[in-house]
Scaffold this motif. Structure first.
Motif, PDB file in Angstrom:
ATOM      1  N   VAL A  14       0.850  -1.191   0.000  1.00  0.00           N
ATOM      2  CA  VAL A  14       0.000   0.000   0.000  1.00  0.00           C
ATOM      3  C   VAL A  14       0.884   1.239   0.000  1.00  0.00           C
ATOM      4  O   VAL A  14       2.067   1.179   0.338  1.00  0.00           O
ATOM      5  N   THR A  15       0.282   2.344  -0.364  1.00  0.00           N
ATOM      6  CA  THR A  15       0.991   3.614  -0.476  1.00  0.00           C
ATOM      7  C   THR A  15       0.596   4.529   0.674  1.00  0.00           C
ATOM      8  O   THR A  15      -0.597   4.730   0.923  1.00  0.00           O
ATOM      9  N   LEU A  16       1.591   5.074   1.362  1.00  0.00           N
ATOM     10  CA  LEU A  16       1.317   6.038   2.426  1.00  0.00           C
ATOM     11  C   LEU A  16       1.424   7.443   1.865  1.00  0.00           C
ATOM     12  O   LEU A  16       2.376   7.774   1.152  1.00  0.00           O
ATOM     13  N   LEU A  17       0.440   8.260   2.212  1.00  0.00           N
ATOM     14  CA  LEU A  17       0.393   9.653   1.790  1.00  0.00           C
ATOM     15  C   LEU A  17       0.812  10.560   2.930  1.00  0.00           C
ATOM     16  O   LEU A  17       0.524  10.277   4.092  1.00  0.00           O
ATOM     17  N   GLY A  18       1.437  11.672   2.584  1.00  0.00           N
ATOM     18  CA  GLY A  18       1.773  12.680   3.583  1.00  0.00           C
ATOM     19  C   GLY A  18       3.232  12.637   3.965  1.00  0.00           C
ATOM     20  O   GLY A  18       4.000  11.780   3.553  1.00  0.00           O
ATOM     21  N   HIS A  19       3.588  13.600   4.800  1.00  0.00           N
ATOM     22  CA  HIS A  19       4.974  13.779   5.226  1.00  0.00           C
ATOM     23  C   HIS A  19       5.373  12.750   6.277  1.00  0.00           C
ATOM     24  O   HIS A  19       4.731  12.652   7.320  1.00  0.00           O
ATOM     25  N   GLU A  20       6.410  11.990   6.009  1.00  0.00           N
ATOM     26  CA  GLU A  20       6.923  11.029   6.989  1.00  0.00           C
ATOM     27  C   GLU A  20       7.613  11.791   8.111  1.00  0.00           C
ATOM     28  O   GLU A  20       8.571  12.527   7.880  1.00  0.00           O
ATOM     29  N   LEU A 118      -2.251  12.825   6.996  1.00  0.00           N
ATOM     30  CA  LEU A 118      -1.431  13.529   6.010  1.00  0.00           C
ATOM     31  C   LEU A 118      -0.259  14.256   6.663  1.00  0.00           C
ATOM     32  O   LEU A 118       0.853  14.251   6.131  1.00  0.00           O
ATOM     33  N   ALA A 119      -0.481  14.862   7.830  1.00  0.00           N
ATOM     34  CA  ALA A 119       0.586  15.604   8.503  1.00  0.00           C
ATOM     35  C   ALA A 119       1.697  14.687   8.999  1.00  0.00           C
ATOM     36  O   ALA A 119       2.856  15.096   9.077  1.00  0.00           O
ATOM     37  N   TYR A 120       1.340  13.437   9.333  1.00  0.00           N
ATOM     38  CA  TYR A 120       2.311  12.501   9.894  1.00  0.00           C
ATOM     39  C   TYR A 120       2.662  11.356   8.945  1.00  0.00           C
ATOM     40  O   TYR A 120       3.429  10.470   9.301  1.00  0.00           O
ATOM     41  N   GLY A 121       2.082  11.350   7.740  1.00  0.00           N
ATOM     42  CA  GLY A 121       2.418  10.344   6.744  1.00  0.00           C
ATOM     43  C   GLY A 121       1.877   8.955   7.022  1.00  0.00           C
ATOM     44  O   GLY A 121       2.483   7.953   6.644  1.00  0.00           O
TER      45      GLY A 121
END
Length: 169
Positions: A14-20, A118-121
């Motif tokens: 799966v793909t994670l969105l947002g800033h890691e 999204l803020a935490y990825g």
């Protein structure tokens, strides 16, 4: 928007969105929804250590165990806010908390806007659920521990997260 392919859900990538977020980062601001439909943000627990337990849904076995475990630990951690975040609707979270006796941890929903995810990825693009993991944030809102699990059906490392939180007290 950042995208990362670093995890699986039931064996499927799966793909994670947002800033890691990484250790040493300033904890990003976010707003979630409490069970009474009022907003929740980091400002609500300002000045405390924050252990953020992230789960895809409290309505699954591993998520249930993770939420119950951290609720029990919350009663033992002075000056620490234990926060569980999922994309479950606040009403479902309320029923779950009542049925499982969740009364030490704060359980909030990221369903409306996915601000935390999204803020935490942690937002899974394919499912619009959160990836399982843990973030520990110190009293000055600096990230001190992060775990994004590699496989969402597996448990996070409870002991390492608790050790990180206790080290900040």
């Amino acid at each position: 928007m950042e995208k990362r392919s670093v995890t699986t859900f039931a064996g499927k990538p799966v793909t994670l969105l947002g800033h890691e977020v990484k250790v040493g980062d300033k904890a990003p601001a976010f707003t979630c929804v409490k069970q009474d439909l009022t907003p929740f943000s980091l400002a609500d627990v300002e000045g405390k250590v924050k252990l953020v337990s992230v789960v895809p849904s409290v309505d699954t076995g591993v998520c249930e165990l993770q939420t119950v475990r951290f609720n029990q630990e919350a009663g033992k951690l002075a000056d620490t806010a234990v926060i569980t975040i999922s994309c479950d609707l606040p009403f479902a979270q309320g029923r779950f908390c009542a049925a499982k006796g969740i009364d030490n941890a704060v359980v909030v929903s990221d369903y409306n806007g996915h601000h935390f995810g999204l803020a935490y990825g942690f937002l899974i693009e394919e499912l619009m659920l959160l990836n399982r993991g843990i973030v520990v944030i110190d009293k000055d809102d600096v990230v001190r521990y992060v775990e994004y699990v590699a496989e969402n059906t597996e448990h996070p490392d409870y002991d390492k997260a608790l050790e990180a939180a206790r080290a900040l007290l």
